[in-house]
Motif scaffolding. Structure first.
Motif, PDB file in Angstrom:
ATOM      1  N   TYR A 105     -59.144   4.795 -17.578  1.00  0.00           N
ATOM      2  CA  TYR A 105     -60.536   4.542 -17.199  1.00  0.00           C
ATOM      3  C   TYR A 105     -60.618   3.458 -16.145  1.00  0.00           C
ATOM      4  N   ARG A 127     -65.481   4.618 -16.260  1.00  0.00           N
ATOM      5  CA  ARG A 127     -65.526   5.987 -15.763  1.00  0.00           C
ATOM      6  C   ARG A 127     -64.115   6.546 -15.855  1.00  0.00           C
ATOM      7  N   GLN A 142     -75.216   4.214 -19.439  1.00  0.00           N
ATOM      8  CA  GLN A 142     -74.520   5.402 -19.915  1.00  0.00           C
ATOM      9  C   GLN A 142     -75.303   6.664 -19.577  1.00  0.00           C
ATOM     10  N   GLU A 157     -75.348   6.924 -15.391  1.00  0.00           N
ATOM     11  CA  GLU A 157     -74.104   7.086 -14.651  1.00  0.00           C
ATOM     12  C   GLU A 157     -73.039   7.890 -15.403  1.00  0.00           C
ATOM     13  N   ARG A 158     -73.346   8.365 -16.604  1.00  0.00           N
ATOM     14  CA  ARG A 158     -72.400   9.147 -17.412  1.00  0.00           C
ATOM     15  C   ARG A 158     -71.073   8.409 -17.594  1.00  0.00           C
ATOM     16  N   LEU A 159     -71.160   7.229 -18.191  1.00  0.00           N
ATOM     17  CA  LEU A 159     -69.998   6.384 -18.414  1.00  0.00           C
ATOM     18  C   LEU A 159     -69.562   6.443 -19.878  1.00  0.00           C
TER      19      LEU A 159
END
Length: 160
Positions: A22, A129, A102, A105-107
């Motif tokens: 990540y 990410r 989250q 940004e789709r983390l």
């Protein structure tokens, strides 16, 4: 074995795989809700963070997959489950910030390290990410280039 730092922290375990897999954008120091003799077991450094992850459930952050082995001198009548989920302790504004980032940004939430600070167990939680295979190769190449540059500079200093 746990290692001590000059600032009063004692590192119990680190998740080196998370740093590789990540790209960590932000980190938080969180408390961990533990039961029974789990703290004593952590003092013996009997913990495994490799496949752990954290999730936001009902405005609370929970960590899954942290394996804390049973304390060697604990009573056999009440043996806690080693891989049970544990609640992380954060301020409400920190949880709100994590939830917003989250969602936007789709983390992913990843536990990075577990340590003692002033006698209390803390977990370093990272918001990151996921890296693709190409990104991992680039990171490894950059790390190797930096290490080679440091070695060359050290060789140059020794010759003087």
């Amino acid at each position: 074995m746990a290692t001590s730092a000059p600032d009063g922290t004692t590192v119990i375990a680190t998740n080196r795989q998370a740093r590789r897999d990540y790209e960590v954008l932000d980190t938080w120091e969180t408390g961990v809700m533990l039961r029974g003799a789990e703290v004593k077991s952590l003092r013996e450094a009997k913990v495994q963070l490799a496949d752990s992850y954290a999730r936001l459930i009902d405005n609370e952050i929970w960590v899954f997959g942290v394996g804390i082995n049973v304390y060697s001198h604990a009573s056999s009548q009440v043996a806690p489950e080693p891989l049970r989920e544990r609640k992380l302790l954060l301020h409400r504004h920190q949880i709100d910030l994590i939830r917003d980032r989250q969602a936007r940004e789709r983390l992913t939430l990843v536990p990075l390290s577990l340590y003692f600070r002033d006698g209390r167990v803390k977990l370093e939680l990272g918001l990151g990410r996921g890296r693709r295979q190409v990104d991992k190769r680039q990171a490894i190449a950059k790390r190797d280039a930096d290490m080679e540059a440091r070695r060359a500079m050290a060789r140059g200093r020794r010759r003087l």
